[in-house]
Design an enzyme around this catalytic site. Structure first.
Site, PDB file in Angstrom:
ATOM      1  N   ARG A   1       8.459  -6.606  -7.205  1.00 47.69           N
ATOM      2  CA  ARG A   1       8.444  -5.399  -7.322  1.00 47.69           C
ATOM      3  C   ARG A   1       8.343  -5.231  -8.853  1.00 47.69           C
ATOM      4  NH1 ARG A   1      11.484  -2.968  -2.501  1.00 47.69           N
ATOM      5  NH2 ARG A   1      10.373  -2.850  -1.094  1.00 47.69           N
TER       6      ARG A   1
ATOM      7  N   LYS B   1       3.540   3.886   6.486  1.00 48.96           N
ATOM      8  CA  LYS B   1       2.619   3.305   6.079  1.00 48.96           C
ATOM      9  C   LYS B   1       2.868   2.140   7.225  1.00 48.96           C
ATOM     10  CE  LYS B   1       4.698   2.334   1.401  1.00 48.96           C
ATOM     11  NZ  LYS B   1       5.213   1.495   0.253  1.00 48.96           N
TER      12      LYS B   1
ATOM     13  N   PRO C   1       0.558  -1.127  -0.329  1.00 49.49           N
ATOM     14  CA  PRO C   1       0.219  -0.243  -0.032  1.00 49.49           C
ATOM     15  C   PRO C   1       1.145   1.366   0.146  1.00 49.49           C
ATOM     16  CG  PRO C   1      -0.778  -1.422   1.522  1.00 49.49           C
ATOM     17  CD  PRO C   1       0.375  -2.466   1.273  1.00 49.49           C
ATOM     18  N   GLU C   2       0.087   2.321  -0.353  1.00 47.57           N
ATOM     19  CA  GLU C   2       0.985   3.204  -0.465  1.00 47.57           C
ATOM     20  C   GLU C   2       0.487   4.207   0.346  1.00 47.57           C
ATOM     21  OE1 GLU C   2       2.984   4.343  -3.498  1.00 47.57           O
ATOM     22  OE2 GLU C   2       2.742   2.904  -4.229  1.00 47.57           O
TER      23      GLU C   2
END
Length: 281
Positions: free
Chosen positions: A250, A51, A2-3
């Site tokens: 990624r 985060k 998550p950003e």
């Protein structure tokens, strides 16, 4: 992963649902806290730090959680069916008279003294959506290792907190350089505006349901997730490859025409090659 804007939204949902209310039930489904019961305590607030999520409870306690790749907090009304995954994936339940906050697949879940919560987040750089934001310090952190690839430097939460893989790709596109460019090779004017640009993107999206970096209706992102479709600017096929040490998937997206700098090293696209081929690339 998550950003920072996603975690900020999760913090707001938890705060709106629980803050100022007395817990009628707490159910820790991790062995370490199996006997802990927070029922009867008032929830004070929930805040995000990069985060990380910090939920503070009466009595000087803080529940620290991190979503990483798969975790999620879901909020349900009284009597509403819980929908976030199978029951065995639930790690914690915090309930009031009219709300239930359910944590699914949380890889990090710990109960701390509020006075000691800084030890869980003190390694983080300036928070892009937090009161401690310091663009000068963020830039200093990013430039501390000139040989490090830009994409990796952006993902390192010790440099600045809140950038995930989506924003990494979008920021590199907006700067016109590939994520594999060494930090020391980033033009000085681009480096100078990088922290402010990152903050602008996260702030613009923290209240949105759908993340958007382009300003174009129906085309939300410039490159992330777009391979092998045409670049929105030049029409060149967007490409995808892995970046990093291989410990996590990624996928990194870039336009080879619009972004100057090194391409990924040989072998890095291997993990995504089959997916890319099936999609028509």
């Amino acid at each position: 992963m998550p950003e920072g804007d996603t975690v900020w939204q999760a913090a707001r949902r938890l705060h709106d649902a629980l803050a100022g209310k007395v817990l009628t039930r707490s159910d820790f489904r991790v062995p370490r806290y199996a006997t802990v019961d927070l029922a009867g305590r008032t929830v004070l607030d929930t805040v995000s730090r990069g985060k990380h999520l910090l939920t503070r409870v009466e009595g000087g306690l803080t529940l620290h959680s991190h979503l990483r790749m798969e975790g999620a907090w879901k909020v349900f009304g009284s009597g509403e069916r819980w929908k976030g995954g199978p029951a065995h994936q639930i790690r914690i339940v915090l309930a009031t008279a009219d709300r239930a906050a359910v944590g699914y697949r949380l890889p990090v879940l710990e109960l701390l003294r509020t006075s000691e919560e800084e030890r869980a987040v003190r390694h983080l750089g300036p928070d892009l959506l937090g009161p401690d934001w310091d663009p000068d310090l963020a830039l200093t952190n990013l430039l501390a290792d000139p040989a490090r690839q830009l994409g990796e430097a952006l993902l390192d939460q010790r440099n600045l907190a809140g950038v995930g893989n989506v924003y990494k790709c979008e920021l590199c596109f907006l700067l016109g350089v590939t994520p594999w460019l060494p930090m020391g090779a980033l033009p000085a004017d681009s480096a100078a505006k990088l922290p402010a640009l990152a903050k602008k993107l996260l702030e613009a999206n923290r209240d949105r349901v759908v993340r958007r970096t382009t300003g174009l209706r129906g085309q939300d992102l410039f490159v992330y997730g777009r391979a092998p479709r045409p670049c929105l600017r030049c029409g060149t096929s967007v490409r995808v490859a892995d970046q990093g040490d291989g410990s996590q998937e990624r996928p990194t997206y870039w336009c080879p025409a619009c972004q100057a700098g090194p391409a990924p090293p040989p072998g890095s696209p291997q993990r995504w090659r089959e997916r890319y081929r099936r999609s028509g690339g």
